[in-house]
Motif scaffolding. Structure first.
Motif, PDB file in Angstrom:
ATOM      1  N   GLU A 103       9.339   3.392   3.523  1.00 34.84           N
ATOM      2  CA  GLU A 103       8.386   3.184   4.879  1.00 34.84           C
ATOM      3  C   GLU A 103       8.904   4.106   5.685  1.00 34.84           C
ATOM      4  O   GLU A 103       8.006   4.511   6.507  1.00 34.84           O
ATOM      5  N   VAL A 104       9.993   4.840   6.118  1.00 39.32           N
ATOM      6  CA  VAL A 104      10.463   5.857   6.783  1.00 39.32           C
ATOM      7  C   VAL A 104      10.555   7.041   6.019  1.00 39.32           C
ATOM      8  O   VAL A 104      11.007   6.917   4.965  1.00 39.32           O
ATOM      9  N   TYR A 105       9.609   7.957   6.448  1.00 34.78           N
ATOM     10  CA  TYR A 105       9.585   9.421   5.710  1.00 34.78           C
ATOM     11  C   TYR A 105      10.267  10.419   6.299  1.00 34.78           C
ATOM     12  O   TYR A 105      10.936  11.237   5.652  1.00 34.78           O
ATOM     13  N   GLN A 149       8.312   9.704  11.471  1.00 36.61           N
ATOM     14  CA  GLN A 149       7.118   9.299  10.584  1.00 36.61           C
ATOM     15  C   GLN A 149       7.622   8.320   9.803  1.00 36.61           C
ATOM     16  O   GLN A 149       8.373   8.246   8.883  1.00 36.61           O
ATOM     17  N   GLU A 150       6.798   7.147  10.055  1.00 38.66           N
ATOM     18  CA  GLU A 150       7.044   5.790   9.344  1.00 38.66           C
ATOM     19  C   GLU A 150       5.502   5.197   9.065  1.00 38.66           C
ATOM     20  O   GLU A 150       4.751   5.407   9.856  1.00 38.66           O
ATOM     21  N   TYR A 151       5.672   4.302   7.972  1.00 41.02           N
ATOM     22  CA  TYR A 151       4.463   3.582   7.527  1.00 41.02           C
ATOM     23  C   TYR A 151       4.993   2.240   7.203  1.00 41.02           C
ATOM     24  O   TYR A 151       4.531   1.635   6.060  1.00 41.02           O
ATOM     25  N   ALA A 152       5.603   1.596   8.155  1.00 41.49           N
ATOM     26  CA  ALA A 152       6.304   0.163   7.528  1.00 41.49           C
ATOM     27  C   ALA A 152       5.098  -0.729   7.556  1.00 41.49           C
ATOM     28  O   ALA A 152       5.575  -1.488   6.627  1.00 41.49           O
ATOM     29  N   ASP A 153       4.235  -0.899   8.613  1.00 42.04           N
ATOM     30  CA  ASP A 153       3.434  -2.003   8.512  1.00 42.04           C
ATOM     31  C   ASP A 153       2.238  -1.608   7.390  1.00 42.04           C
ATOM     32  O   ASP A 153       1.628  -2.352   6.949  1.00 42.04           O
ATOM     33  N   HIS A 154       2.111  -0.414   7.042  1.00 43.36           N
ATOM     34  CA  HIS A 154       1.273   0.221   5.897  1.00 43.36           C
ATOM     35  C   HIS A 154       1.655  -0.128   4.498  1.00 43.36           C
ATOM     36  O   HIS A 154       1.132  -0.883   3.833  1.00 43.36           O
ATOM     37  N   ASP A 184       0.867  -1.324   0.066  1.00 40.94           N
ATOM     38  CA  ASP A 184      -0.024   0.158  -0.028  1.00 40.94           C
ATOM     39  C   ASP A 184       0.990   1.349  -0.093  1.00 40.94           C
ATOM     40  O   ASP A 184       1.922   1.112   0.110  1.00 40.94           O
ATOM     41  N   PHE A 185       0.237   2.290   0.059  1.00 38.10           N
ATOM     42  CA  PHE A 185       1.106   3.483  -0.166  1.00 38.10           C
ATOM     43  C   PHE A 185       0.229   4.614   0.605  1.00 38.10           C
ATOM     44  O   PHE A 185      -0.818   4.932   0.227  1.00 38.10           O
ATOM     45  N   SER A 186       0.993   5.123   1.677  1.00 40.39           N
ATOM     46  CA  SER A 186       0.239   6.286   2.399  1.00 40.39           C
ATOM     47  C   SER A 186       0.217   7.598   1.529  1.00 40.39           C
ATOM     48  O   SER A 186       1.315   8.106   1.142  1.00 40.39           O
ATOM     49  N   ALA A 187      -0.758   8.185   1.522  1.00 39.97           N
ATOM     50  CA  ALA A 187      -0.959   9.180   0.489  1.00 39.97           C
ATOM     51  C   ALA A 187      -0.882  10.569   1.383  1.00 39.97           C
ATOM     52  O   ALA A 187      -0.578  11.786   1.176  1.00 39.97           O
TER      53      ALA A 187
END
Length: 691
Positions: A246-248, A266-271, A215-218
């Motif tokens: 994954e890490v922003y 700010q990270e979205y590794a699981d997402h 997935d991709f965090s918008a």
């Protein structure tokens, strides 16, 4: 959609984005990322506490930071200080226990913030900038393509040094960006300066980096670009941080104990769940190098931003298979330093368990549009969920002005706009109309009913009762199973030497895999993945196995002779095994008979099966066939009857991959190299009636 184009190297990423968009892929986002060792922004804090008993206290600032420090009194900017310059050009700051003779009533803490690199002007800084292109195919799967640039220089050569070093300090005023920290860089301009310099001069045009995402965090990073401090100052780790999605952001923060520490903010590794990053070199990186002459970097190369790279292949709304080839003239084909390499990204066709039930059909519509902006709906019903759909469009009528368009789309959306550029009374036959092209329809995946809207602008009104006439030829591909996971990714690379052994299946010869930051390798296992994730160049990287494991190694299987069968596909003189070394007119390869027939021009071909040692056959590559490469030349076209006993034939373009890839080296393929046929176009077969 068949592609046979030439692009400039400097514009390759933009050109690919345009090609994918034309084929029906969605360009989700373009992301900039800047990575560097965390020490580059690390602050160093000196502290003194003054009381009524303290007469004076001192802090010494190195000469390289005499103009780049910040003073705070009890956390607020400013302090009472006297400054003394020493003989070595360092500066001593004297803090006094009384101000104009008045005693301090309670303890006062004064802190001095400067860079941890102060006093280290010869520190060699490595900075990597990555430009990411995020794509989504019609089935909803996400892929990324990135290019990287690298800069290395001593910090004393940085513009504005030392004043512009971006070490973190307590906020001093209005914060333009939120760093999710109680601290922020004392100077933002350095990030812009580095990014601009790398983009203009240091981009590595010889390599593309590809990856898959769940997935991709918008949600945008809360700074203007992704700013990443790498935990290591090695070149590979800094590049890895730039390629991670994954890490922003990272920042220096004050923790609960009052210590200043470096943290991911700010990270979205699981997402996002980014896969291993595939490194695809279309020429050997060592052919280029930077030489420092005085304080000037000079690039030793014969490939430039306006050098041409050839891209050919097939892209549909779900799948892309491309072959890339840089300019080979500077190497004259020697040493396999500038080989052709493949890129496959997208869906594959399932095999087994009744999961390969697919159908493709075409529907024709003739649509008449009344003057003044009309809308007509054409409906298609599919017995299976739709995977993808394309439409060919012919138009005729009042469409000479730039405000006179006809639009085609699903459920009222204006997805495709076309016009003929002329004003004419609508013709009666499609053959007389203007052919606008073939386009991918969006938002069709998973549906069984397609409502195709054909609409015209209000200014299309010159003729009555019919102002415009449109012919639609809609081709629909549907499948019994519509899932987002049946996709894979692989590419190729230029081996580091001409004597590279394509026959050696040992894992010790596998290329090192680039993992996202949260994934750490330990032996054959990687935290965050199951064991044996694919690097995408020695094996095929499948997004999920039949039972759900992510990014596993798959191998290509096809109808082929044994890899040990004569002839030996290597140079008799050097022993090199790449195609240019042995594929000569007088080679022994042409004395054996698993080749294309010299009598009727027939050749053995096979689907490319994706096989896992545990799961068995999972599926077949789409729009690709494999065959023995002997006696067939690059550019030859193969005519394939995809469905037996039918008149439907397709033309496949033959090409030989030269770089290392799952199609050219073991264990990726059982026979190397596999000759590749790429779907090009449908043959127009005229059925003759027997008399």
């Amino acid at each position: 959609m068949w592609i046979d184009n030439q692009f400039t190297e400097g514009n390759l990423l933009d050109a690919l984005a345009n090609q994918f968009s034309m084929a029906g892929w969605e360009v989700v986002d373009r992301i900039d990322r800047l990575a560097f060792p965390k020490e580059f922004t690390e602050p160093k804090v000196y502290s003194v506490t003054l009381t009524s008993d303290t007469q004076e206290s001192a802090i010494t600032i190195p000469k390289s930071a005499v103009n780049a420090y910040h003073l705070y009194t009890d956390g607020s900017p400013g302090a009472t200080v006297s400054r003394q310059e020493e003989t070595d050009h360092s500066v001593t700051l004297w803090f006094h226990g009384a101000d104009n003779g008045a005693s301090i009533g309670s303890p006062v803490t004064i802190t001095c913030w400067t860079s941890a690199l102060a006093g280290k002007p010869d520190y060699l800084l490595t900075v990597c900038y990555a430009n990411h292109l995020i794509l989504r195919n019609a089935s909803g799967n996400l892929f990324g393509i990135a290019r990287v640039g690298k800069l290395q220089k001593k910090i004393r050569h940085l513009e504005g040094y030392p004043d512009s070093l971006p070490f973190f300090i307590p906020p001093t005023g209005y914060r333009t960006w939120t760093w999710e920290s109680d601290l922020e860089p004392q100077d933002y301009s350095m990030f812009d300066t580095l990014q601009t310099e790398i983009k203009s001069k240091y981009m590595e045009a010889h390599t593309l980096y590809l990856y898959q995402m769940e997935d991709f965090s918008a949600e945008k990073p809360r700074v203007y670009t992704h700013i990443i401090g790498s935990e290591s100052d090695t070149e590979d780790e800094v590049k890895r941080a730039a390629l991670d999605m994954e890490v922003y952001t990272t920042a220096w923060v004050t923790d609960e104990h009052g210590d200043i520490v470096h943290r991911i903010t700010q990270e979205y590794a699981d997402h996002n769940l980014q896969g291993p990053i595939v490194e695809a070199n279309h020429r050997r990186p060592t052919l280029e190098q930077w030489v420092l002459r005085g304080d000037i970097d000079y690039k030793m190369t014969n490939w430039w931003n306006d050098s041409i790279i050839k891209v050919l292949g097939c892209i549909d709304a779900d799948t892309a298979f491309l072959v890339l080839n840089s300019d080979t003239a500077p190497m004259k084909g020697q040493d396999n330093a500038v080989p052709s390499i493949p890129i496959y990204m997208g869906q594959f066709d399932l095999v087994g368990d009744g999961l390969n039930q697919t159908e493709t059909f075409t529907r024709h519509f003739k649509v008449d549009l009344a003057p003044g902006g009309a809308t007509e709906i054409s409906t298609i019903v599919s017995s299976l969920p739709v995977q993808s759909a394309t439409v060919k469009i012919w138009v005729s009528g009042d469409m000479d002005l730039t405000t006179e368009f006809v639009y085609v789309g699903i459920d009222g959306a204006k997805q495709i706009g076309v016009r003929s550029g002329v004003q004419e009374s609508p013709v009666e036959e499609k053959a007389q109309a203007y052919y606008a092209g073939e386009f991918a329809l969006q938002d069709v995946a998973g549906k069984t009913i397609l409502n195709i809207y054909t609409q015209s602008d209000p200014s299309v009104n010159a003729f009555s009762p019919i102002a415009a006439r449109v012919w639609l030829e809609v081709t629909v591909t549907s499948s019994v199973k519509q899932g987002p996971y049946e996709c894979c990714l692989f590419a190729g690379y230029a081996p580091d030497k001409g004597s590279f052994d394509f026959d050696n299946p040992s894992r010790t010869r596998f290329r090192e895999t680039i993992f996202p930051i949260f994934k750490k390798k330990s032996g054959s296992s990687v935290s965050g993945y199951p064991a044996f994730p694919s690097n995408g160049v020695d094996t095929v990287q499948v997004k999920r196995t039949k039972f759900g494991a992510y990014y596993q190694e798959y191998f290509v299987s096809w109808n082929t002779p044994s890899n040990l069968i004569p002839p030996e596909r290597e140079s008799a003189e050097s022993g090199d095994k790449h195609p240019r070394a042995w594929n000569q007119f007088n080679s022994d390869a042409y004395r054996y008979k698993f080749n294309a027939s010299s009598y009727d021009d027939r050749v053995h071909v096979s689907k490319a099966y994706l096989v896992h040692p545990e799961d068995g056959v999972h599926g077949t590559l789409r729009n690709v066939i494999l065959c023995n490469p002997l006696s067939i030349l690059n550019g030859d076209e193969l005519e394939i009857e995809e469905v037996l006993c039918s008149n439907d034939k397709w033309r496949y373009y033959f090409c030989l991959i030269e770089g290392a890839s799952p199609l050219t080296k073991r264990p990726g393929t059982p026979y190397r190299p596999a000759g590749v046929g790429v779907k090009k176009s449908k043959l127009q077969v005229t059925q003759k009636r027997e008399v």
